[in-house]
Design an enzyme around this catalytic site. Structure first.
Site, PDB file in Angstrom:
ATOM      1  CE  LYS A  79      29.792  36.276  49.561  1.00 53.32           C
ATOM      2  NZ  LYS A  79      29.049  35.351  48.779  1.00 53.32           N
ATOM      3  CD  GLU A 130      30.879  32.112  48.911  1.00 47.17           C
ATOM      4  OE1 GLU A 130      31.441  32.113  47.805  1.00 47.17           O
ATOM      5  OE2 GLU A 130      29.929  32.860  49.193  1.00 47.17           O
ATOM      6  NE  ARG A 149      18.577  43.267  36.376  1.00 49.05           N
ATOM      7  CZ  ARG A 149      18.401  42.042  35.906  1.00 49.05           C
ATOM      8  NH1 ARG A 149      17.700  41.174  36.593  1.00 49.05           N
ATOM      9  NH2 ARG A 149      18.918  41.686  34.758  1.00 49.05           N
ATOM     10  CD1 TRP A 176      27.465  47.239  38.274  1.00 47.12           C
ATOM     11  CD2 TRP A 176      27.900  46.341  36.277  1.00 47.12           C
ATOM     12  NE1 TRP A 176      28.649  46.554  38.365  1.00 47.12           N
ATOM     13  CE2 TRP A 176      28.944  45.984  37.167  1.00 47.12           C
ATOM     14  CE3 TRP A 176      27.966  45.885  34.961  1.00 47.12           C
ATOM     15  CZ2 TRP A 176      30.021  45.202  36.777  1.00 47.12           C
ATOM     16  CZ3 TRP A 176      29.042  45.094  34.569  1.00 47.12           C
ATOM     17  CH2 TRP A 176      30.055  44.761  35.484  1.00 47.12           C
ATOM     18  CG  HIS A 200      53.748  24.162  46.685  1.00 52.66           C
ATOM     19  ND1 HIS A 200      54.901  23.430  46.546  1.00 52.66           N
ATOM     20  CD2 HIS A 200      52.846  23.350  47.289  1.00 52.66           C
ATOM     21  CE1 HIS A 200      54.700  22.205  47.020  1.00 52.66           C
ATOM     22  NE2 HIS A 200      53.467  22.135  47.483  1.00 52.66           N
ATOM     23  CD  GLU A 245      30.734  39.459  47.159  1.00 52.48           C
ATOM     24  OE1 GLU A 245      30.201  39.941  46.167  1.00 52.48           O
ATOM     25  OE2 GLU A 245      30.456  38.320  47.583  1.00 52.48           O
ATOM     26  CG  ASN A 247      19.044  45.900  31.390  1.00 49.22           C
ATOM     27  OD1 ASN A 247      19.326  47.054  31.648  1.00 49.22           O
ATOM     28  ND2 ASN A 247      18.341  45.122  32.179  1.00 49.22           N
ATOM     29  N   GLY A 248      22.419  45.079  28.686  1.00 44.18           N
ATOM     30  CA  GLY A 248      23.210  44.173  27.845  1.00 44.18           C
ATOM     31  C   GLY A 248      24.391  44.911  27.247  1.00 44.18           C
ATOM     32  CE  LYS A 266      21.706  38.454  44.853  1.00 46.48           C
ATOM     33  NZ  LYS A 266      22.711  37.864  45.748  1.00 46.48           N
ATOM     34  CB  CYS A 289      21.397  47.798  33.662  1.00 50.77           C
ATOM     35  SG  CYS A 289      23.079  48.256  33.250  1.00 50.77           S
TER      36      CYS A 289
HETATM   37  C1  F6R Z   1      29.172  36.858  45.231  1.00 54.55           C
HETATM   38  C2  F6R Z   1      28.112  36.578  44.263  1.00 54.55           C
HETATM   39  C3  F6R Z   1      28.518  36.357  42.859  1.00 54.55           C
HETATM   40  C4  F6R Z   1      27.515  35.432  42.143  1.00 54.55           C
HETATM   41  C5  F6R Z   1      27.872  35.328  40.650  1.00 54.55           C
HETATM   42  C6  F6R Z   1      26.979  34.350  39.928  1.00 54.55           C
HETATM   43  O1  F6R Z   1      28.663  37.008  46.512  1.00 54.55           O
HETATM   44  O2  F6R Z   1      26.949  36.569  44.590  1.00 54.55           O
HETATM   45  O3  F6R Z   1      29.806  35.850  42.774  1.00 54.55           O
HETATM   46  O4  F6R Z   1      27.542  34.173  42.729  1.00 54.55           O
HETATM   47  O5  F6R Z   1      27.764  36.590  40.064  1.00 54.55           O
HETATM   48  O6  F6R Z   1      25.642  34.709  40.051  1.00 54.55           O
HETATM   49  P1  F6R Z   1      24.488  33.640  39.949  1.00 54.55           P
HETATM   50  O7  F6R Z   1      24.627  32.721  41.107  1.00 54.55           O
HETATM   51  O8  F6R Z   1      23.219  34.446  39.989  1.00 54.55           O
HETATM   52  O9  F6R Z   1      24.676  32.930  38.650  1.00 54.55           O
END
Ligand code: F6R
Length: 610
Positions: free
Chosen positions: A488, A484, A27, A79, A507, A491, A103-104, A605, A2
């Site tokens: 990507k 990774e 956020r 969020w 397996h 998500e 927030n929180g 984010k 948020c």
């Molecule tokens: C995926 C992504 C998330 C962040 C995760 C940790 O693309 O960006 O998986 O990597 O939420 O966030 P940070 O790196 O800010 O601790």
């Protein structure tokens, strides 16, 4: 999680709040709302479902005079955690004189509600944990407490994390802020003072900031502010200057932040590498040199992170063990923080984070600081973040603000920083020279990898247009890059994607293979290439539509496949360059399926809640 923004000004503040919310929507963008007060004590609230642009639009169509002319305000982009996405659950929440945004997560909100119900009948309007804070403050203030003392009492009662901004309708020339576990920053303007959960929201209005420490409370007025400890003692503040960064404002020249951020990778990697190393090795005036000194006696490493940053840690394990012979463990922060961790002598703790505010990773760092580590180090992209402030050592990633929710440039700078670190602690001079040579040419190798974008769009992305499920395979460090790549793709495009170390397929996951399932493989032609080819054959015998990224020398001979040939590059940095085509694949598939590459559903984010 948020976003919060607030202001005490002398001019109407609605447009400022909308601009701030738009900056913070990374956020969370389930819904947004604002409360604006005038100096007569009127407080008006507006809310809208979806991103802040919807709130903006609804205020253009329908606005009352307090919202239009009021000069003191607070706003929130949500969020959803507690309660569905709805207007009722959108912040601000108000009760009596008190209006606030939060927030929180308040873990004991049900207990507080139950306690309050003994002395106060109140008809809650939302399903959120946050509304109880407004009710609690109102309750305390109606019993004679001031806003400050009510916040102090509140802080003793609540469990969980909060960053709050509140207005008292009886005193609308000021706003109150408090922080415990969720970052809050005050922005100091000439004719207004501001507050936000992230300096990014304020950076177009001021370059001067004061970060609240854990437990602090602040009162913000138009021309002044005062910070207090959690027990009400006035505290002095340290002002921080953060120059305005135009680059984070827009994606001019690109159709999305993700496209811009993918494209920026060679330049930001170059800036990072050149600030620490040159042809003759680690620069004596760089942070890396300082870190080298502190890690002189290191015997083990514990790396802790979440999501993409965790995947960077998985790759780093290979760097540290292959090049420096240092035993390294990697763990997701949400697990690490709650278990008994054995810390052998001379172990260093490394947390990795784009934002530096991820709640689980921050909690892991705090736990590590209480344990017997040699030192704590954070690799982080945000210089002003809690992790940078709290770790003993930090290496900033210098990737510039990353707005796209899916991390791209932060990931490849994390890998570059880890490889520099491995070169730093590597005692074999020949290996060190070869690592530094590959690092210095890495930006150009990444530039060459980006040239594959159109080929990936035309030849590979269409395979995923209608699929529901796919696999990513790799061996060695490429199995972490496969993880990774899968993250990507899932998500952003909402395709179910799983990654496996290729040798693990037989397996269990081999049962998933049929003629329809796309299988993405990174085959850089390293020492495991023959093994990888056998794994590919095992899949090929059962179906699978292959998309293989390989070096020219390691082209795999299959009848049915899309083979994308990577430019010539050293194997030492192949995991960094091979991450780029997987980002491009996720980008083009997502576009093709008509989804939003910058703002995937259900995500945000910065994950500053557990
Ligand atoms: C995926 C992504 C998330 C962040 C995760 C940790 O693309 O960006 O998986 O990597 O939420 O966030 P940070 O790196 O800010 O601790």
């Amino acid at each position: 999680m948020c976003g919060i923004v607030g202001v005490v000004s002398s001019t109407p503040c609605k447009d400022f709040l909308i601009r701030g919310l738009k900056k913070l929507e990374y956020r969370g963008y389930d819904s947004s709302g604002m409360a604006i007060a005038d100096l007569e004590g009127n407080v008006s609230i507006a809310k809208a479902i979806g991103a802040p642009v919807n709130l903006d639009k609804s205020l253009r169509e329908n606005i009352d005079s307090t919202l239009a002319t009021g000069t003191v305000g607070l706003a929130h982009t949500r969020w959803a955690t507690h309660g569905v996405v709805s207007e009722a659950n959108t912040h601000p929440h108000s009760c009596g004189r008190v209006t606030l945004v939060h927030n929180g997560i308040i873990e004991n909100h049900a207990d507080i509600k139950a306690q309050l119900s003994v002395s106060m009948k109140y008809n809650y309007q939302s399903q959120t944990d946050s509304e109880v804070l407004a009710v609690l403050l109102e309750h305390l203030m109606s019993n004679g407490e001031t806003m400050q003392s009510a916040i102090q009492s509140m802080s003793e009662m609540v469990k969980g994390a909060y960053g709050i901004v509140a207005i008292d309708a009886n005193k609308t020339d000021e706003i109150w802020v408090a922080r415990s576990g969720s970052p809050m920053v005050i922005g100091l303007g000439e004719d207004a003072n501001y507050v936000a959960s992230d300096a990014l929201a304020l950076n177009a209005f001021t370059e001067n900031f004061v970060y609240l420490d854990e437990g602090q409370i602040a009162c913000i007025k138009q021309h002044s502010y005062q910070i207090y400890s959690s027990v009400g003692e006035p505290q002095s503040a340290q002002e921080t200057h953060i120059p305005y960064k135009a680059d984070c404002d827009s994606h001019v020249g690109y159709d999305s932040f993700m496209a811009k951020e993918i494209d920026e990778q060679p330049d930001v990697i170059e800036r990072l590498i050149r600030s620490h190393v040159d042809k003759s090795g680690i620069k004596a005036d760089s942070d890396l040199f300082l870190i080298k000194g502190k890690l002189r006696n290191v015997k083990q490493l514990h790396i802790v992170a979440c999501g993409t940053s965790y995947n960077a840690g998985l790759v780093a394990k290979h760097f540290f063990e292959d090049y420096a012979g240092i035993p390294t463990s990697v763990e997701v922060a949400s697990e690490y923080r709650y278990r008994a961790v054995a810390v052998p002598e001379n172990t260093a703790f490394i947390c990795v984070s784009q934002s530096g505010e991820t709640a689980d990773t921050l909690a892991a760092l705090r736990k590590a600081k209480e344990s017997k580590y040699l030192t704590t180090l954070t690799l982080c992209n945000v210089e002003t973040s809690a992790m940078v402030r709290e770790a003993d050592l930090h290496l900033t990633l210098q990737a510039g603000t990353e707005i796209g929710v899916a991390s791209t440039k932060a990931f490849t700078t994390q890998l570059s920083a880890f490889l520099m670190l491995a070169a730093t602690v590597c005692e074999d001079e020949e290996k060190q020279i070869s690592l530094i040579d590959s690092l210095l040419r890495l930006p150009d190798d990444c530039r060459s990898a980006l040239l594959l974008s159109n080929e990936i769009k035309v030849n590979a992305a269409p395979i995923f247009e209608k699929t529901n499920s796919c696999l990513f395979l790799g061996r060695g460090e490429q199995s972490a890059i496969a993880a990774e790549g899968a993250l990507k793709l899932k998500e952003l495009s909402y395709i179910h994607a799983e990654a496996y170390a290729a040798g693990e397929l037989k397996h269990g996951p081999l049962a998933l293979i049929d003629n329809e399932i796309p299988v993405v493989v990174n085959a850089p032609g390293d020492c495991l290439h023959e093994k990888l080819v056998s794994n590919i054959e095992e899949v090929n015998a059962r179906g699978g539509q292959f998309v293989i990224f390989s070096s020219k020398e390691a082209v795999v001979d299959l009848d049915e496949m899309v083979n994308i040939v990577m430019p010539p590059l050293p194997l030492t940095t192949a995991c960094i360059t091979y991450a780029i085509p997987l980002q491009l694949l996720a980008f083009h598939v997502t576009k093709l399926r008509g989804e939003n590459v910058d703002k995937p559903r259900n995500l945000a984010k910065s994950i500053s809640v557990e």
